[in-house]
Design an enzyme around this catalytic site. Sequence first.
Site, PDB file in Angstrom:
ATOM      1  N   LYS A 184       0.832  -1.209   0.000  1.00  0.00           N
ATOM      2  CA  LYS A 184       0.000   0.000   0.000  1.00  0.00           C
ATOM      3  C   LYS A 184       0.872   1.267   0.000  1.00  0.00           C
ATOM      4  O   LYS A 184       0.551   2.261  -0.674  1.00  0.00           O
ATOM      5  CB  LYS A 184      -0.935  -0.017   1.207  1.00  0.00           C
ATOM      6  CG  LYS A 184      -1.772   1.224   1.382  1.00  0.00           C
ATOM      7  CD  LYS A 184      -2.816   1.454   0.293  1.00  0.00           C
ATOM      8  CE  LYS A 184      -3.522   2.784   0.503  1.00  0.00           C
ATOM      9  NZ  LYS A 184      -4.559   3.069  -0.457  1.00  0.00           N
ATOM     10  N   LYS A 216      -0.110  11.396   5.306  1.00  0.00           N
ATOM     11  CA  LYS A 216       0.216  10.338   6.281  1.00  0.00           C
ATOM     12  C   LYS A 216       0.807   9.123   5.575  1.00  0.00           C
ATOM     13  O   LYS A 216       1.804   8.558   6.004  1.00  0.00           O
ATOM     14  CB  LYS A 216      -1.071   9.995   7.043  1.00  0.00           C
ATOM     15  CG  LYS A 216      -1.062   8.795   7.957  1.00  0.00           C
ATOM     16  CD  LYS A 216      -1.690   7.536   7.400  1.00  0.00           C
ATOM     17  CE  LYS A 216      -3.096   7.652   6.900  1.00  0.00           C
ATOM     18  NZ  LYS A 216      -3.679   6.389   6.413  1.00  0.00           N
TER      19      LYS A 216
HETATM   20  P1  NAD Z   1     -12.465   8.864   7.298  1.00  0.00           P
HETATM   21  O1  NAD Z   1     -11.758   9.920   8.085  1.00  0.00           O
HETATM   22  O2  NAD Z   1     -13.545   9.272   6.369  1.00  0.00           O
HETATM   23  O3  NAD Z   1     -13.083   7.754   8.292  1.00  0.00           O
HETATM   24  C1  NAD Z   1     -12.478   7.284   9.459  1.00  0.00           C
HETATM   25  C2  NAD Z   1     -13.574   6.800  10.398  1.00  0.00           C
HETATM   26  O4  NAD Z   1     -12.976   6.266  11.593  1.00  0.00           O
HETATM   27  C3  NAD Z   1     -14.503   7.924  10.853  1.00  0.00           C
HETATM   28  O5  NAD Z   1     -15.841   7.483  10.739  1.00  0.00           O
HETATM   29  C4  NAD Z   1     -14.141   8.140  12.321  1.00  0.00           C
HETATM   30  O6  NAD Z   1     -15.241   8.578  13.097  1.00  0.00           O
HETATM   31  C5  NAD Z   1     -13.714   6.740  12.715  1.00  0.00           C
HETATM   32  N1  NAD Z   1     -12.834   6.737  13.874  1.00  0.00           N
HETATM   33  C6  NAD Z   1     -11.696   7.449  14.065  1.00  0.00           C
HETATM   34  N2  NAD Z   1     -11.150   7.151  15.242  1.00  0.00           N
HETATM   35  C7  NAD Z   1     -11.965   6.232  15.832  1.00  0.00           C
HETATM   36  C8  NAD Z   1     -11.940   5.538  17.060  1.00  0.00           C
HETATM   37  N3  NAD Z   1     -10.952   5.748  17.936  1.00  0.00           N
HETATM   38  N4  NAD Z   1     -12.928   4.656  17.318  1.00  0.00           N
HETATM   39  C9  NAD Z   1     -13.914   4.433  16.422  1.00  0.00           C
HETATM   40  N5  NAD Z   1     -14.000   5.068  15.235  1.00  0.00           N
HETATM   41  C10 NAD Z   1     -13.039   5.949  14.952  1.00  0.00           C
HETATM   42  O7  NAD Z   1     -11.316   8.064   6.531  1.00  0.00           O
HETATM   43  P2  NAD Z   1     -11.462   7.136   5.223  1.00  0.00           P
HETATM   44  O8  NAD Z   1     -11.265   7.979   4.013  1.00  0.00           O
HETATM   45  O9  NAD Z   1     -12.635   6.257   5.349  1.00  0.00           O
HETATM   46  O10 NAD Z   1     -10.113   6.275   5.366  1.00  0.00           O
HETATM   47  C11 NAD Z   1      -9.980   5.181   6.286  1.00  0.00           C
HETATM   48  C12 NAD Z   1      -8.649   4.495   6.004  1.00  0.00           C
HETATM   49  O11 NAD Z   1      -8.646   4.023   4.644  1.00  0.00           O
HETATM   50  C13 NAD Z   1      -7.434   5.412   6.151  1.00  0.00           C
HETATM   51  O12 NAD Z   1      -6.357   4.684   6.674  1.00  0.00           O
HETATM   52  C14 NAD Z   1      -7.151   5.824   4.708  1.00  0.00           C
HETATM   53  O13 NAD Z   1      -5.796   6.179   4.539  1.00  0.00           O
HETATM   54  C15 NAD Z   1      -7.531   4.572   3.943  1.00  0.00           C
HETATM   55  N6  NAD Z   1      -7.972   4.751   2.546  1.00  0.00           N
HETATM   56  C16 NAD Z   1      -8.822   5.768   2.199  1.00  0.00           C
HETATM   57  C17 NAD Z   1      -9.199   5.891   0.853  1.00  0.00           C
HETATM   58  C18 NAD Z   1     -10.121   6.995   0.383  1.00  0.00           C
HETATM   59  O14 NAD Z   1     -10.226   7.210  -0.850  1.00  0.00           O
HETATM   60  N7  NAD Z   1     -10.823   7.707   1.252  1.00  0.00           N
HETATM   61  C19 NAD Z   1      -8.741   4.970  -0.104  1.00  0.00           C
HETATM   62  C20 NAD Z   1      -7.928   3.916   0.301  1.00  0.00           C
HETATM   63  C21 NAD Z   1      -7.544   3.816   1.637  1.00  0.00           C
END
Ligand code: NAD
Length: 329
Positions: free
Chosen positions: A204, A272
């Site tokens: 990744k 990040k």
């Molecule tokens: P986001 O910020 O939209 O969602 C994160 C979620 O985690 C939120 O709902 C938040 O409330 C929850 N959260 C945070 N801390 C928490 C805790 N302590 N307990 C419970 N819930 C908690 O992020 P995202 O875009 O969904 O990304 C999630 C992961 O996937 C990240 O690591 C990101 O790098 C990766 N990712 C994102 C994408 C994208 O296009 N958005 C693509 C591939 C990978």
Amino acid sequence: MIGDWSDTGTGLLPSAVRCGNWGRVARSGKVETMERIGFIGLGIMGQPMARNLLRAGFPLTVYTRDRRKIEAFVEQGANGANSPREVAERSTVVITMLPDSPEVEEVALGPNGVIEGIQSGSLFIDMSTIDPSVARKLHAAFAERGVEALDAPVSGGQIGAEQGTLSIMVGGSEEAFQRALPVFQAMGKNITHVGGPGAGQVAKACNQVVVALTIQAVAEALLLAEKAGVDPARVRQALLGGFAHSRILEVHGQRILERAFAPGFRARLHRKDLRIAQNLAREQAVPLLATQQVAALFDSMLARGLGEHDHSALALVYRALAGEQGEDS
Ligand code: NAD
């Protein structure tokens, strides 16, 4: 009801489910066991991924910080939980989809965390993008409880998550990978067992280097076209049929032309990911020259208050460098 879900956890499920795997009858007439899935983190990616698991028929228990999101899933037929521990108590496979390494460590290993509720023989899968060293720490911590772990970060963005076409890069044992495969198939298409613990996260990090540098190339090229007095939309169209074609030119090229920077993938999360790649490179003494440059551009994005924008808003930094000011420039 927004509040305590202690009654909904197993209340919606038949008693047989409480002590074993959910059964469903296959076309062959054979009863197949179905994992009970726990899903933690319902953000931009987690919500559609969890929805696809529900659609595939998996019994699902969810937890996230925002209780209204849990409520929305309960209305769709999932069970709500009050903590990661409770999710783990009710599940045979626990999935996390959280922002970064500290959140995953807290949810998995912290007080009221997954590790306090998970039963021996269950499977823990982190699908967030985190540091490979933290992924290995999680593998080791769960192994002490008789629980196998997989690191399984994804690529394909919000659209891939919604369409169930994510690329999933998996680190862990072959047995754990085979066990998780039907679960992954409900969320993704290109599912690769990359190697042992942490290998998914290394893949990744490599993915994020390529994505960042491609966004940079697309932003540079479209600005060059515009400044040279040629319609950048036509240039994108022309490039899409040739060797310069990429999903990023297609999707993010269009975002850049439309200045449509609502996430998507938040720029601060991509910064990040580049930090993860840079740390890994430092450990291995690999000079990531181009990554260093694009990471500085992401730093500039964050300094300009664009951290919550989609990562394709990198194009705005280029516009500023070329003397165009403001988001609408
Ligand atoms: P986001 O910020 O939209 O969602 C994160 C979620 O985690 C939120 O709902 C938040 O409330 C929850 N959260 C945070 N801390 C928490 C805790 N302590 N307990 C419970 N819930 C908690 O992020 P995202 O875009 O969904 O990304 C999630 C992961 O996937 C990240 O690591 C990101 O790098 C990766 N990712 C994102 C994408 C994208 O296009 N958005 C693509 C591939 C990978």
